[in-house]
Enzyme design. Structure first.
Site, PDB file in Angstrom:
ATOM      1  N   LYS A  68      85.888  49.418  31.943  1.00  0.00           N
ATOM      2  CA  LYS A  68      86.530  48.290  32.636  1.00  0.00           C
ATOM      3  C   LYS A  68      85.562  47.522  33.518  1.00  0.00           C
ATOM      4  O   LYS A  68      85.873  46.417  33.931  1.00  0.00           O
ATOM      5  CB  LYS A  68      87.761  48.745  33.414  1.00  0.00           C
ATOM      6  CG  LYS A  68      87.516  49.377  34.738  1.00  0.00           C
ATOM      7  CD  LYS A  68      88.846  49.461  35.475  1.00  0.00           C
ATOM      8  CE  LYS A  68      88.645  50.140  36.815  1.00  0.00           C
ATOM      9  NZ  LYS A  68      89.907  50.274  37.532  1.00  0.00           N
ATOM     10  N   ASP A  69      84.403  48.096  33.801  1.00  0.00           N
ATOM     11  CA  ASP A  69      83.395  47.378  34.591  1.00  0.00           C
ATOM     12  C   ASP A  69      82.448  46.568  33.712  1.00  0.00           C
ATOM     13  O   ASP A  69      81.566  45.868  34.216  1.00  0.00           O
ATOM     14  CB  ASP A  69      82.560  48.371  35.418  1.00  0.00           C
ATOM     15  CG  ASP A  69      83.399  49.138  36.428  1.00  0.00           C
ATOM     16  OD1 ASP A  69      84.393  48.570  36.909  1.00  0.00           O
ATOM     17  OD2 ASP A  69      83.062  50.301  36.722  1.00  0.00           O
ATOM     18  N   ARG A 128      94.641  42.138  40.193  1.00  0.00           N
ATOM     19  CA  ARG A 128      95.598  42.614  39.185  1.00  0.00           C
ATOM     20  C   ARG A 128      96.619  43.568  39.811  1.00  0.00           C
ATOM     21  O   ARG A 128      97.834  43.466  39.554  1.00  0.00           O
ATOM     22  CB  ARG A 128      94.827  43.352  38.081  1.00  0.00           C
ATOM     23  CG  ARG A 128      95.710  44.073  37.069  1.00  0.00           C
ATOM     24  CD  ARG A 128      94.872  44.915  36.120  1.00  0.00           C
ATOM     25  NE  ARG A 128      94.156  45.976  36.803  1.00  0.00           N
ATOM     26  CZ  ARG A 128      94.677  47.144  37.156  1.00  0.00           C
ATOM     27  NH1 ARG A 128      95.934  47.422  36.875  1.00  0.00           N
ATOM     28  NH2 ARG A 128      93.954  48.043  37.800  1.00  0.00           N
ATOM     29  N   ARG A 129      96.134  44.495  40.627  1.00  0.00           N
ATOM     30  CA  ARG A 129      97.060  45.440  41.264  1.00  0.00           C
ATOM     31  C   ARG A 129      97.928  44.718  42.286  1.00  0.00           C
ATOM     32  O   ARG A 129      99.132  44.969  42.361  1.00  0.00           O
ATOM     33  CB  ARG A 129      96.279  46.588  41.918  1.00  0.00           C
ATOM     34  CG  ARG A 129      95.680  47.521  40.877  1.00  0.00           C
ATOM     35  CD  ARG A 129      94.804  48.616  41.474  1.00  0.00           C
ATOM     36  NE  ARG A 129      94.272  49.489  40.425  1.00  0.00           N
ATOM     37  CZ  ARG A 129      93.074  50.053  40.459  1.00  0.00           C
ATOM     38  NH1 ARG A 129      92.261  49.868  41.488  1.00  0.00           N
ATOM     39  NH2 ARG A 129      92.671  50.820  39.453  1.00  0.00           N
ATOM     40  N   ARG A 180      87.461  48.729  49.899  1.00  0.00           N
ATOM     41  CA  ARG A 180      86.439  49.050  48.905  1.00  0.00           C
ATOM     42  C   ARG A 180      85.916  50.433  49.209  1.00  0.00           C
ATOM     43  O   ARG A 180      86.262  51.051  50.201  1.00  0.00           O
ATOM     44  CB  ARG A 180      85.295  48.040  48.984  1.00  0.00           C
ATOM     45  CG  ARG A 180      85.521  46.833  48.098  1.00  0.00           C
ATOM     46  CD  ARG A 180      84.198  46.271  47.625  1.00  0.00           C
ATOM     47  NE  ARG A 180      83.414  47.244  46.884  1.00  0.00           N
ATOM     48  CZ  ARG A 180      82.141  47.096  46.593  1.00  0.00           C
ATOM     49  NH1 ARG A 180      81.493  46.036  46.987  1.00  0.00           N
ATOM     50  NH2 ARG A 180      81.492  48.019  45.901  1.00  0.00           N
ATOM     51  N   ARG A 220      88.466  55.796  49.679  1.00  0.00           N
ATOM     52  CA  ARG A 220      89.756  55.101  49.586  1.00  0.00           C
ATOM     53  C   ARG A 220      90.912  56.047  49.900  1.00  0.00           C
ATOM     54  O   ARG A 220      91.845  55.673  50.602  1.00  0.00           O
ATOM     55  CB  ARG A 220      89.887  54.452  48.204  1.00  0.00           C
ATOM     56  CG  ARG A 220      88.900  53.275  48.081  1.00  0.00           C
ATOM     57  CD  ARG A 220      89.170  52.430  46.876  1.00  0.00           C
ATOM     58  NE  ARG A 220      88.418  52.862  45.714  1.00  0.00           N
ATOM     59  CZ  ARG A 220      88.705  52.487  44.482  1.00  0.00           C
ATOM     60  NH1 ARG A 220      89.728  51.712  44.244  1.00  0.00           N
ATOM     61  NH2 ARG A 220      87.957  52.900  43.472  1.00  0.00           N
ATOM     62  N   CYS A 255      86.554  39.946  35.157  1.00  0.00           N
ATOM     63  CA  CYS A 255      87.170  41.229  35.472  1.00  0.00           C
ATOM     64  C   CYS A 255      87.812  41.198  36.850  1.00  0.00           C
ATOM     65  O   CYS A 255      88.480  42.138  37.245  1.00  0.00           O
ATOM     66  CB  CYS A 255      86.181  42.377  35.324  1.00  0.00           C
ATOM     67  SG  CYS A 255      84.914  42.363  36.559  1.00  0.00           S
TER      68      CYS A 255
HETATM   69  N1  LIG Z   1      86.384  49.301  39.671  1.00  0.00           N
HETATM   70  C1  LIG Z   1      85.767  50.561  39.902  1.00  0.00           C
HETATM   71  C2  LIG Z   1      86.165  51.568  38.885  1.00  0.00           C
HETATM   72  N2  LIG Z   1      85.640  51.548  37.648  1.00  0.00           N
HETATM   73  C3  LIG Z   1      86.205  52.554  36.926  1.00  0.00           C
HETATM   74  C4  LIG Z   1      87.098  53.224  37.741  1.00  0.00           C
HETATM   75  C5  LIG Z   1      87.950  54.372  37.388  1.00  0.00           C
HETATM   76  C6  LIG Z   1      87.753  55.039  36.101  1.00  0.00           C
HETATM   77  C7  LIG Z   1      88.081  54.257  34.869  1.00  0.00           C
HETATM   78  O1  LIG Z   1      88.883  53.304  34.852  1.00  0.00           O
HETATM   79  O2  LIG Z   1      87.521  54.638  33.830  1.00  0.00           O
HETATM   80  C8  LIG Z   1      87.066  52.629  39.003  1.00  0.00           C
HETATM   81  C9  LIG Z   1      87.828  53.037  40.189  1.00  0.00           C
HETATM   82  C10 LIG Z   1      89.259  52.588  40.267  1.00  0.00           C
HETATM   83  O3  LIG Z   1      89.639  51.528  39.756  1.00  0.00           O
HETATM   84  O4  LIG Z   1      90.051  53.281  40.933  1.00  0.00           O
END
Ligand SMILES: NCc1[nH]cc(CCC(=O)O)c1CC(=O)O
Length: 322
Positions: free
Chosen positions: A84-85, A132-133, A154, A160, A247
Protein backbone atom coordinates in the site's frame (compact mmCIF):
# COMPACT_ATOMS: atom_id res chain seq x y z
CA UNK A 1 21.26 -12.30 -8.18
CA UNK A 2 24.69 -12.23 -6.68
CA UNK A 3 26.30 -14.97 -8.80
CA UNK A 4 28.53 -16.29 -6.01
CA UNK A 5 26.38 -19.04 -4.57
CA UNK A 6 28.19 -18.94 -1.24
CA UNK A 7 27.48 -15.20 -0.90
CA UNK A 8 24.30 -14.09 0.86
CA UNK A 9 21.43 -12.51 -1.06
CA UNK A 10 21.01 -8.97 0.24
CA UNK A 11 17.46 -7.95 1.19
CA UNK A 12 16.86 -4.19 1.49
CA UNK A 13 14.40 -3.27 4.23
CA UNK A 14 13.20 -0.32 6.25
CA UNK A 15 14.25 -0.62 9.86
CA UNK A 16 10.93 -0.20 11.69
CA UNK A 17 9.79 -3.13 13.79
CA UNK A 18 6.98 -3.78 11.28
CA UNK A 19 9.30 -3.69 8.27
CA UNK A 20 11.89 -5.89 9.98
CA UNK A 21 9.23 -8.42 10.87
CA UNK A 22 7.79 -8.67 7.35
CA UNK A 23 11.26 -8.70 5.78
CA UNK A 24 12.32 -11.41 8.23
CA UNK A 25 9.45 -13.63 7.07
CA UNK A 26 10.30 -13.05 3.42
CA UNK A 27 13.98 -13.74 4.15
CA UNK A 28 13.07 -17.09 5.72
CA UNK A 29 10.96 -18.01 2.69
CA UNK A 30 13.71 -17.01 0.25
CA UNK A 31 16.28 -19.07 2.20
CA UNK A 32 13.92 -22.02 1.96
CA UNK A 33 13.39 -21.78 -1.82
CA UNK A 34 16.95 -20.85 -2.85
CA UNK A 35 18.97 -22.66 -0.20
CA UNK A 36 21.08 -19.52 0.03
CA UNK A 37 21.79 -17.30 3.01
CA UNK A 38 19.88 -14.00 3.05
CA UNK A 39 21.15 -10.93 4.86
CA UNK A 40 19.02 -7.92 5.81
CA UNK A 41 20.37 -4.51 4.79
CA UNK A 42 18.65 -1.69 6.69
CA UNK A 43 17.81 1.44 4.70
CA UNK A 44 16.32 4.67 6.02
CA UNK A 45 13.63 6.23 3.82
CA UNK A 46 12.36 9.81 3.76
CA UNK A 47 9.09 8.65 5.32
CA UNK A 48 11.03 7.29 8.31
CA UNK A 49 12.83 10.55 9.12
CA UNK A 50 10.29 13.21 8.06
CA UNK A 51 7.81 14.27 10.74
CA UNK A 52 5.53 15.92 8.19
CA UNK A 53 1.95 14.85 7.85
CA UNK A 54 1.74 11.92 5.45
CA UNK A 55 -1.39 13.28 3.78
CA UNK A 56 0.76 16.20 2.69
CA UNK A 57 4.00 14.43 1.76
CA UNK A 58 2.43 11.13 0.69
CA UNK A 59 1.70 9.95 -2.81
CA UNK A 60 5.25 9.99 -4.01
CA UNK A 61 6.64 6.83 -2.48
CA UNK A 62 8.21 8.34 0.62
CA UNK A 63 8.72 4.88 2.14
CA UNK A 64 9.94 3.35 -1.10
CA UNK A 65 12.31 5.60 -3.03
CA UNK A 66 15.44 4.97 -0.97
CA UNK A 67 14.92 1.19 -1.22
CA UNK A 68 14.53 1.44 -4.98
CA UNK A 69 17.65 3.55 -5.29
CA UNK A 70 19.61 0.91 -3.36
CA UNK A 71 18.32 -1.73 -5.81
CA UNK A 72 19.26 0.35 -8.84
CA UNK A 73 22.75 1.02 -7.43
CA UNK A 74 23.24 -2.72 -6.87
CA UNK A 75 23.61 -2.33 -3.10
CA UNK A 76 20.88 -4.86 -2.44
CA UNK A 77 19.52 -7.77 -4.52
CA UNK A 78 15.85 -7.40 -3.62
CA UNK A 79 13.59 -5.29 -1.43
CA UNK A 80 10.38 -5.84 0.52
CA UNK A 81 7.72 -3.11 0.56
CA UNK A 82 4.25 -2.80 2.05
CA UNK A 83 2.24 -2.81 -1.15
CA UNK A 84 0.00 0.00 0.00
CA UNK A 85 3.01 2.31 0.25
CA UNK A 86 4.08 1.57 -3.33
CA UNK A 87 3.17 4.15 -6.02
CA UNK A 88 1.06 2.66 -8.81
CA UNK A 89 3.60 3.50 -11.53
CA UNK A 90 6.23 0.75 -11.97
CA UNK A 91 9.77 1.80 -13.06
CA UNK A 92 10.94 -0.14 -16.14
CA UNK A 93 14.18 -1.29 -14.47
CA UNK A 94 12.36 -3.01 -11.58
CA UNK A 95 9.79 -5.79 -11.27
CA UNK A 96 7.58 -7.04 -8.47
CA UNK A 97 8.75 -10.64 -8.57
CA UNK A 98 6.39 -11.79 -5.82
CA UNK A 99 3.27 -10.74 -3.99
CA UNK A 100 3.04 -13.32 -1.19
CA UNK A 101 -0.25 -14.44 0.38
CA UNK A 102 -1.96 -11.42 1.84
CA UNK A 103 -2.38 -10.89 5.59
CA UNK A 104 -5.68 -9.59 7.01
CA UNK A 105 -6.55 -6.59 4.82
CA UNK A 106 -8.90 -4.94 7.35
CA UNK A 107 -8.39 -1.90 9.49
CA UNK A 108 -8.37 -2.53 13.23
CA UNK A 109 -9.68 -0.34 16.01
CA UNK A 110 -7.60 -0.19 19.17
CA UNK A 111 -9.82 1.56 21.72
CA UNK A 112 -9.64 2.17 25.45
CA UNK A 113 -11.50 -0.21 27.76
CA UNK A 114 -12.07 -2.78 25.03
CA UNK A 115 -14.64 -0.61 23.26
CA UNK A 116 -15.92 -1.24 19.74
CA UNK A 117 -16.57 1.63 17.32
CA UNK A 118 -20.28 1.50 18.08
CA UNK A 119 -19.61 1.70 21.82
CA UNK A 120 -17.40 4.80 21.58
CA UNK A 121 -19.12 7.84 23.13
CA UNK A 122 -20.32 10.89 21.22
CA UNK A 123 -17.33 13.19 20.63
CA UNK A 124 -14.75 10.39 20.92
CA UNK A 125 -11.26 11.34 19.78
CA UNK A 126 -9.87 8.86 17.24
CA UNK A 127 -6.31 9.01 15.96
CA UNK A 128 -5.62 8.58 12.26
CA UNK A 129 -3.83 10.70 9.71
CA UNK A 130 -5.35 8.85 6.78
CA UNK A 131 -7.97 10.76 4.72
CA UNK A 132 -9.45 7.39 3.66
CA UNK A 133 -9.99 6.36 7.28
CA UNK A 134 -11.29 9.81 8.27
CA UNK A 135 -13.90 9.85 5.50
CA UNK A 136 -15.21 6.37 6.26
CA UNK A 137 -15.06 6.65 10.07
CA UNK A 138 -16.91 9.97 9.96
CA UNK A 139 -19.48 8.40 7.64
CA UNK A 140 -19.94 5.44 9.98
CA UNK A 141 -20.32 7.76 12.97
CA UNK A 142 -22.96 9.82 11.15
CA UNK A 143 -24.90 6.64 10.36
CA UNK A 144 -24.81 5.76 14.09
CA UNK A 145 -26.05 9.23 14.98
CA UNK A 146 -22.91 10.47 16.70
CA UNK A 147 -19.92 12.65 16.03
CA UNK A 148 -16.29 11.74 16.38
CA UNK A 149 -13.21 13.89 16.27
CA UNK A 150 -10.42 12.53 14.11
CA UNK A 151 -6.96 13.55 15.25
CA UNK A 152 -4.01 13.41 12.81
CA UNK A 153 -1.27 11.27 14.30
CA UNK A 154 1.88 9.72 12.93
CA UNK A 155 4.53 7.36 14.11
CA UNK A 156 5.11 3.64 14.20
CA UNK A 157 2.54 1.16 15.46
CA UNK A 158 3.82 1.21 19.06
CA UNK A 159 3.72 5.02 19.17
CA UNK A 160 0.17 5.12 17.83
CA UNK A 161 -1.17 2.55 20.30
CA UNK A 162 0.64 4.56 23.00
CA UNK A 163 -1.78 7.47 22.48
CA UNK A 164 -4.61 5.20 23.66
CA UNK A 165 -2.66 3.61 26.51
CA UNK A 166 -1.68 7.00 27.95
CA UNK A 167 -5.24 8.32 27.72
CA UNK A 168 -4.61 10.99 25.11
CA UNK A 169 -7.04 9.44 22.60
CA UNK A 170 -10.08 7.19 22.91
CA UNK A 171 -8.96 5.02 19.99
CA UNK A 172 -6.65 4.69 17.02
CA UNK A 173 -7.22 2.89 13.73
CA UNK A 174 -4.38 0.92 12.17
CA UNK A 175 -3.94 -1.86 9.63
CA UNK A 176 -4.70 -5.24 11.25
CA UNK A 177 -1.82 -6.70 9.23
CA UNK A 178 0.64 -4.34 10.90
CA UNK A 179 -0.60 -5.28 14.37
CA UNK A 180 -0.47 -8.97 13.55
CA UNK A 181 3.01 -8.76 12.09
CA UNK A 182 4.48 -7.21 15.23
CA UNK A 183 2.60 -9.65 17.47
CA UNK A 184 0.08 -7.14 18.88
CA UNK A 185 -3.00 -8.38 16.98
CA UNK A 186 -4.75 -9.28 20.24
CA UNK A 187 -4.87 -5.57 21.18
CA UNK A 188 -7.42 -4.83 18.45
CA UNK A 189 -10.77 -4.19 20.12
CA UNK A 190 -12.59 -4.52 16.77
CA UNK A 191 -11.69 -5.58 13.26
CA UNK A 192 -13.63 -3.11 11.13
CA UNK A 193 -15.66 -5.05 8.55
CA UNK A 194 -14.87 -4.15 4.95
CA UNK A 195 -18.57 -3.39 4.48
CA UNK A 196 -18.06 -0.37 6.78
CA UNK A 197 -14.45 0.60 6.16
CA UNK A 198 -12.72 -0.40 2.94
CA UNK A 199 -8.97 -0.81 3.39
CA UNK A 200 -6.33 1.00 1.37
CA UNK A 201 -5.61 -0.61 -2.01
CA UNK A 202 -3.02 -3.33 -1.38
CA UNK A 203 -3.30 -3.15 2.41
CA UNK A 204 -1.97 -6.27 4.13
CA UNK A 205 0.00 -7.37 1.06
CA UNK A 206 3.75 -7.21 0.42
CA UNK A 207 5.71 -6.56 -2.75
CA UNK A 208 9.07 -8.27 -3.27
CA UNK A 209 10.93 -6.25 -5.87
CA UNK A 210 14.17 -6.79 -7.77
CA UNK A 211 15.93 -5.72 -10.97
CA UNK A 212 14.03 -6.57 -14.17
CA UNK A 213 17.34 -7.86 -15.59
CA UNK A 214 17.87 -10.43 -12.79
CA UNK A 215 16.09 -13.40 -14.41
CA UNK A 216 17.42 -16.04 -11.98
CA UNK A 217 16.32 -14.09 -8.94
CA UNK A 218 12.91 -13.29 -10.51
CA UNK A 219 12.37 -17.03 -11.01
CA UNK A 220 13.41 -17.85 -7.44
CA UNK A 221 11.32 -15.08 -5.81
CA UNK A 222 8.38 -16.07 -8.02
CA UNK A 223 7.98 -19.17 -5.84
CA UNK A 224 6.65 -16.88 -3.09
CA UNK A 225 3.97 -15.36 -5.32
CA UNK A 226 0.29 -15.91 -4.56
CA UNK A 227 -1.67 -15.48 -7.81
CA UNK A 228 -4.97 -14.59 -6.09
CA UNK A 229 -3.31 -11.93 -3.97
CA UNK A 230 -1.66 -10.56 -7.09
CA UNK A 231 -4.95 -10.49 -9.03
CA UNK A 232 -6.81 -8.80 -6.15
CA UNK A 233 -4.26 -6.10 -5.37
CA UNK A 234 -3.63 -5.44 -9.07
CA UNK A 235 -7.35 -4.72 -9.51
CA UNK A 236 -7.37 -2.49 -6.39
CA UNK A 237 -4.33 -0.55 -7.54
CA UNK A 238 -5.75 -0.22 -11.04
CA UNK A 239 -8.83 1.42 -9.51
CA UNK A 240 -6.60 3.83 -7.58
CA UNK A 241 -4.57 4.68 -10.68
CA UNK A 242 -7.64 5.10 -12.90
CA UNK A 243 -9.17 7.49 -10.37
CA UNK A 244 -5.89 9.39 -10.68
CA UNK A 245 -5.71 9.40 -6.92
CA UNK A 246 -2.49 9.33 -4.97
CA UNK A 247 -2.00 7.12 -1.91
CA UNK A 248 -3.03 10.07 0.27
CA UNK A 249 -6.45 10.45 -1.39
CA UNK A 250 -9.54 9.25 0.49
CA UNK A 251 -9.82 6.06 -1.62
CA UNK A 252 -10.53 2.58 -0.29
CA UNK A 253 -10.62 -0.61 -2.34
CA UNK A 254 -10.88 -4.31 -1.68
CA UNK A 255 -11.07 -7.27 -4.04
CA UNK A 256 -12.10 -10.72 -2.89
CA UNK A 257 -13.08 -14.02 -4.39
CA UNK A 258 -16.65 -15.22 -4.56
CA UNK A 259 -17.21 -18.95 -4.39
CA UNK A 260 -20.14 -21.01 -5.55
CA UNK A 261 -19.87 -23.93 -3.15
CA UNK A 262 -16.27 -25.13 -3.40
CA UNK A 263 -15.68 -23.46 -6.74
CA UNK A 264 -14.14 -20.01 -6.84
CA UNK A 265 -15.55 -18.38 -9.91
CA UNK A 266 -15.65 -14.64 -9.55
CA UNK A 267 -13.79 -11.68 -8.16
CA UNK A 268 -15.63 -8.79 -6.59
CA UNK A 269 -13.97 -5.41 -6.42
CA UNK A 270 -15.35 -2.74 -4.09
CA UNK A 271 -14.28 0.88 -4.06
CA UNK A 272 -15.05 4.03 -2.11
CA UNK A 273 -14.20 7.71 -2.33
CA UNK A 274 -15.53 10.28 0.10
CA UNK A 275 -15.30 13.69 1.62
CA UNK A 276 -13.22 13.84 4.79
CA UNK A 277 -16.26 14.77 6.89
CA UNK A 278 -18.01 11.60 5.73
CA UNK A 279 -21.09 13.47 4.52
CA UNK A 280 -20.73 12.15 0.94
CA UNK A 281 -19.37 8.79 -0.18
CA UNK A 282 -19.36 7.17 -3.59
CA UNK A 283 -19.18 3.44 -2.89
CA UNK A 284 -19.65 0.89 -5.66
CA UNK A 285 -18.71 -2.68 -6.49
CA UNK A 286 -18.29 -4.73 -9.61
CA UNK A 287 -17.95 -8.46 -10.16
CA UNK A 288 -16.27 -10.36 -12.95
CA UNK A 289 -14.47 -13.61 -13.77
CA UNK A 290 -11.33 -14.14 -11.67
CA UNK A 291 -8.63 -12.25 -13.63
CA UNK A 292 -6.20 -14.64 -15.30
CA UNK A 293 -3.69 -12.00 -16.33
CA UNK A 294 -2.35 -8.59 -15.41
CA UNK A 295 -4.44 -7.02 -18.19
CA UNK A 296 -7.67 -8.61 -16.95
CA UNK A 297 -7.04 -7.47 -13.37
CA UNK A 298 -6.27 -3.95 -14.61
CA UNK A 299 -9.48 -3.95 -16.66
CA UNK A 300 -11.60 -4.81 -13.58
CA UNK A 301 -10.16 -1.81 -11.72
CA UNK A 302 -10.66 0.56 -14.64
CA UNK A 303 -14.25 -0.60 -15.10
CA UNK A 304 -15.10 0.23 -11.48
CA UNK A 305 -13.23 3.54 -11.68
CA UNK A 306 -15.30 4.55 -14.71
CA UNK A 307 -18.51 3.80 -12.83
CA UNK A 308 -17.30 5.74 -9.78
CA UNK A 309 -16.24 8.71 -11.91
CA UNK A 310 -19.67 8.69 -13.57
CA UNK A 311 -21.14 9.03 -10.07
CA UNK A 312 -19.00 12.07 -9.27
CA UNK A 313 -15.96 10.48 -7.59
CA UNK A 314 -13.52 13.02 -9.06
CA UNK A 315 -15.17 15.89 -7.25
CA UNK A 316 -14.58 14.18 -3.89
CA UNK A 317 -10.84 13.61 -4.24
CA UNK A 318 -9.47 17.12 -4.16
CA UNK A 319 -9.36 17.36 -0.41
CA UNK A 320 -5.91 16.88 1.05
CA UNK A 321 -6.11 19.02 4.11
CA UNK A 322 -7.15 17.78 7.52
N1 LIG B 1 1.08 3.70 5.98
C1 LIG B 1 1.99 2.95 6.77
C2 LIG B 1 1.74 1.49 6.68
N2 LIG B 1 2.12 0.79 5.60
C3 LIG B 1 1.74 -0.51 5.78
C4 LIG B 1 1.12 -0.61 7.01
C5 LIG B 1 0.53 -1.82 7.62
C6 LIG B 1 0.75 -3.12 6.98
C7 LIG B 1 0.12 -3.34 5.64
O1 LIG B 1 -0.88 -2.72 5.24
O2 LIG B 1 0.65 -4.22 4.95
C8 LIG B 1 1.13 0.64 7.61
C9 LIG B 1 0.61 0.99 8.94
C10 LIG B 1 -0.87 1.21 9.05
O3 LIG B 1 -1.54 1.65 8.11
O4 LIG B 1 -1.41 1.01 10.16
Amino acid sequence: MNPRLDQPLRLGTRRSKLAMSQSGHVADAVRAVTGRPVELVEITTYGDVSRENLAQIGGTGVFVTALREALLRGEVDFAVHSLKDLPTGQPDELVIAAMPLREDARDALVARDGLTFEQLPDGARIGTGSPRRMAQLNHLALSLGKRIETVAIRGNVDTRIGFVRDGELDAVVLAAAGLNRIGRGDEATELLPVDSVLPAPGQGALAVECLASDADLIAALGELDDPYTRAAVTAERSLLAALEAGCSAPVGAFADLLADGQIVNEMRLRGVVGTLDGSTLVQLSTTGPVPQSYDEAMALGRELADEMLAKGAAGLMGERSL
